[in-house]
Design an enzyme around this catalytic site. Structure first.
Site, PDB file in Angstrom:
ATOM      1  N   ASP A 225       0.874  -1.167   0.000  1.00 24.28           N
ATOM      2  CA  ASP A 225       0.000   0.000   0.000  1.00 24.28           C
ATOM      3  C   ASP A 225       0.914   1.222   0.000  1.00 24.28           C
ATOM      4  O   ASP A 225       2.081   1.154   0.422  1.00 24.28           O
ATOM      5  CB  ASP A 225      -0.959   0.010   1.193  1.00 24.28           C
ATOM      6  CG  ASP A 225      -2.123   0.985   0.956  1.00 24.28           C
ATOM      7  OD1 ASP A 225      -2.039   1.790   0.008  1.00 24.28           O
ATOM      8  OD2 ASP A 225      -3.102   0.948   1.714  1.00 24.28           O
TER       9      ASP A 225
HETATM   10  C1  BGC Z   1      -5.023   3.409   0.239  1.00 29.87           C
HETATM   11  C2  BGC Z   1      -5.180   2.483  -0.947  1.00 29.87           C
HETATM   12  C3  BGC Z   1      -5.011   3.268  -2.217  1.00 29.87           C
HETATM   13  C4  BGC Z   1      -3.638   3.916  -2.198  1.00 29.87           C
HETATM   14  C5  BGC Z   1      -3.332   4.732  -3.432  1.00 29.87           C
HETATM   15  C6  BGC Z   1      -3.754   4.225   0.179  1.00 29.87           C
HETATM   16  O1  BGC Z   1      -3.778   5.233   1.126  1.00 29.87           O
HETATM   17  O2  BGC Z   1      -5.045   2.661   1.436  1.00 29.87           O
HETATM   18  O3  BGC Z   1      -6.433   1.853  -0.900  1.00 29.87           O
HETATM   19  O4  BGC Z   1      -5.173   2.433  -3.322  1.00 29.87           O
HETATM   20  O5  BGC Z   1      -3.574   4.808  -1.087  1.00 29.87           O
HETATM   21  O6  BGC Z   1      -4.092   5.877  -3.455  1.00 29.87           O
END
Ligand code: BGC
Length: 654
Positions: A225
């Site tokens: 993530d």
């Molecule tokens: C989130 C993800 C997301 C990623 C990119 C993170 O903060 O948990 O779900 O895909 O950011 O934006």
């Protein structure tokens, strides 16, 4: 150009490949390989086109489909497939490769700020919907990212906390939906979560990545993530493939770590190969991509899903409306309601307001302000018009729009009640002697105890996307017969939620309730809820009869008859619960093992068969520490929801 593998690359190239090339994609190694472009979902396309120095993003507008909760209310893999396909088309429009979704975390507590992005408190339903969504997108040659792996069930402490849980709970509740989606649809990528599990960051959880590869046979690319990596060296050694996004500090750490002999060549090669596989998969796919849905058909789908995502929670014979003179009130009438964070879609054109949608349906409808949105995050305020009694008295019915402002990524709700001003407005307006219909815009349960008794009807709109108000009006007027069923329990109050009783501080969340999450707890302990998992009303009435349960090879076949005893065509969602799967301690008395979505014409019957594969009846034994088949007497329950079981049948499994 010949296809490369890790052995064709220099160390520096490999190190560059296992970390993003920028914020949203992979490194091209100076043009040696293709760029893989990732875009957020899962509710619609959220493509960031630029970011200013203050971090303010400009997002390319797109179609806002209903949130995952709304989608789940239809209990339909077909709809999930269509949604995956439609968003994949939105991705093809901007030459993107990987849609960052679906998100399948279990709704352990209604406080979690991201619950609207997730499907359910039940892993079978979550896994089935995710699998279909992934297939829908990947059949269009757009990759997906199944997220967030795993046990990320709260937001505020996601960067600090450890979800502490035993193996049975982990496998049956928090990994099952990943297992289903991986085995059925093989998402091209899988995204780890921010939290720790049993003390280890998920971005470096060797044990769970080994498990993923060996037990689920996952052969795709594991992505971090965004900014979940604490130590790039440990992450590389754990089995994660791609660190996102690019950060200088992570790259330096990788480089120094490798030079110091802290990263094995095997680990680096394996990650680099998995990134190369993804790159080539996208290269091949990009040649096959073409638009298969027009913008109009995608919008039609968004509308259809919004209608099907609505759950009618209460109806004291006031709905559908006929030709009442209406007043609509409440801040959400005028505002587009959705959850916030990385899934928030920017609309192309403003969504229709509820008063206008009602007027378009030929209702004599006026808008009066009783609660007002305060954009500084303070929530709602009572407006000045709450005393406009005379005017309200000239109307036949009041439609009060209320809802949650506190659902967003990286924070949690502090309460599951509506804000004070909205509760006051509902109580005040119900004293006028008019029909009172509440329309609730939320992606998570709401404690309605202080007002549910004073209102005639409650329409749970969820966060229905850009056509939410047209869809709400279709339900209010009966143009669309509501058929959504809840996929999470609505507790009477927050204190009743099992997870809220478990120990938690900022660093440790103990999953003491084990398997007894959501309805598994409320049914087992016979604890009251406001609305149970699986619940939903219709303008039709359905009756069940002739239930039969047969075992045929590896399948249990549950058949029964549904009769629509009303004068309205409708759709029903009968559910099959089974239990208990074993007499080991602290097991739920019933668990969802099958369901159907059945259209039944007025005053007619339909025979339905629900197939339940035998392996769905396995349980993870705490005695043998492995999955065991269910043996002996087992009760199959045909229910309207998890609390309203209509017919039961026992069978004995050898
Ligand atoms: C989130 C993800 C997301 C990623 C990119 C993170 O903060 O948990 O779900 O895909 O950011 O934006």
């Amino acid at each position: 150009m010949p296809r490369l593998t890790a052995k064709d690359l220099t160390i520096e190239e490999k190190l560059k490949l296992v970390i993003g090339g920028d914020h949203w994609g992979t490194n091209t190694l100076d043009g040696k390989v293709r760029y893989v472009k990732m875009v957020d979902g899962p509710i619609g396309r959220r493509l960031v086109v630029s970011e200013d120095k203050q971090g303010r993003e400009t997002i390319l507008p797109s179609i806002a489909y209903p949130c995952a909760q709304a989608l789940s209310h239809a209990w339909s893999e077909d709809f999930a497939y269509e949604l995956g396909k439609a968003i994949a088309n939105d991705m093809i429009d901007v030459n993107a490769d990987i849609l960052l979704g679906p998100a399948v975390n279990i709704k352990r507590t209604p406080l979690c700020g991201r619950n609207f992005e997730y499907y359910s408190e039940d892993p079978l339903l979550s896994g089935n919907l995710a699998a279909a969504y992934i297939k829908g997108a990947q059949d269009q040659h757009i990759g997906t990212s199944l997220k967030h792996f795993c046990a990320n069930n709260i937001e505020y402490a996601r960067h600090y906390c450890s979800s502490n849980l035993d193996e049975r709970t982990l496998r049956e509740i928090y990994l099952k939906q990943f297992e289903i989606a991986i085995k059925e649809s093989n998402p091209w990528t899988l995204m780890c979560s921010y939290n720790k599990v049993n003390g280890t960051w998920m971005s470096e959880h060797t044990e769970l990545y080994k498990f993923l590869r060996e037990e689920f046979k996952y052969d795709g690319t594991v992505v971090s993530d965004w900014n979940s990596v604490h130590d790039a060296v440990r992450t590389m050694n754990s089995g994660l493939d791609l660190i996102m996004p690019f950060k200088d500090i992570d790259y330096k750490r990788l480089k120094e770590g490798y030079e110091a002999g802290e990263i094995s060549d095997d680990a680096l090669d394996s990650a680099a190969n998995n990134v190369l596989n993804l790159i080539y998969k996208c290269e091949d796919a990009s040649k096959l991509r073409k638009r298969t849905m027009s913008i109009k058909s995608r919008k039609n789908l968004a509308y259809k899903l919004a209608q099907n995502g609505i759950v009618l929670l209460k109806n004291n014979n006031v709905l559908p409306l006929s030709n009442e003179r209406l007043v609509v009130t409440g801040a959400p009438v005028l505002r587009y309601k959705a959850g916030n964070g990385s899934s928030k879609v920017t609309l192309k054109e403003p969504a229709m307001t509820l008063d206008v949608a009602l007027q378009n349906a030929n209702f004599d409808c006026i808008y009066k302000e009783t609660t007002r949105y305060v954009p500084n995050g303070q929530g709602m305020m009572c407006g000045t018009d709450v005393t406009c009694r005379e005017e309200l008295l000239t109307r036949d019915a009041v439609v009060i729009a209320v809802g949650n402002e506190n659902e967003f990524e990286s924070g949690d709700r502090e309460t599951i009640k509506l804000c004070r001003a909205e509760e006051d407005a509902i109580r005040h307006l119900s004293g006028l002697g008019k029909k009172v219909i509440v329309v609730l815009y939320a992606g998570a349960p709401v404690d309605m105890s202080s007002w549910i008794g004073c209102v005639d009807a409650v329409v749970f709109a969820s966060f229905g996307g850009q056509y939410q108000n047209e869809a709400v009006v279709d339900v209010l007027t009966g143009k669309f017969n509501p058929c959504g069923h809840l996929t999470e329990s609505f507790p009477t109050c927050l204190e009743d939620v099992p997870a809220e009783q478990a120990y938690r501080d900022v660093e440790n969340f103990d999953y003491d309730e084990g398997l007894l999450v959501g309805y598994r707890y409320y049914t087992t302990s016979n604890y009251p809820v406001l609305y149970p998992f699986g619940y939903g009303l219709s303008y039709s009435r359905f009756a069940y009869s002739n239930m039969d349960v047969k075992v045929q090879n590896d399948m249990v076949k549950v058949s029964f008859t549904i009769t629509n005893t009303s004068d309205v065509d409708g759709i029903d969602i009968p559910q099959i619960y089974v239990g208990p799967l074993s007499c080991e301690p602290d097991r739920p008395i019933r668990e969802l093992k099958g369901y159907a979505r059945v259209a039944v014409k007025k005053n007619s019957s339909k025979k339905v068969t629900v197939d339940i594969p035998m392996d769905r009846l396995q349980y993870f034994s705490i005695n043998t520490n492995k999955w065991e088949p269910c043996k002996g007497k087992l009760t199959f329950m045909l229910g309207k929801n998890s609390r309203d079981i209509i017919i039961e049948k026992d069978i004995v499994l050898a």
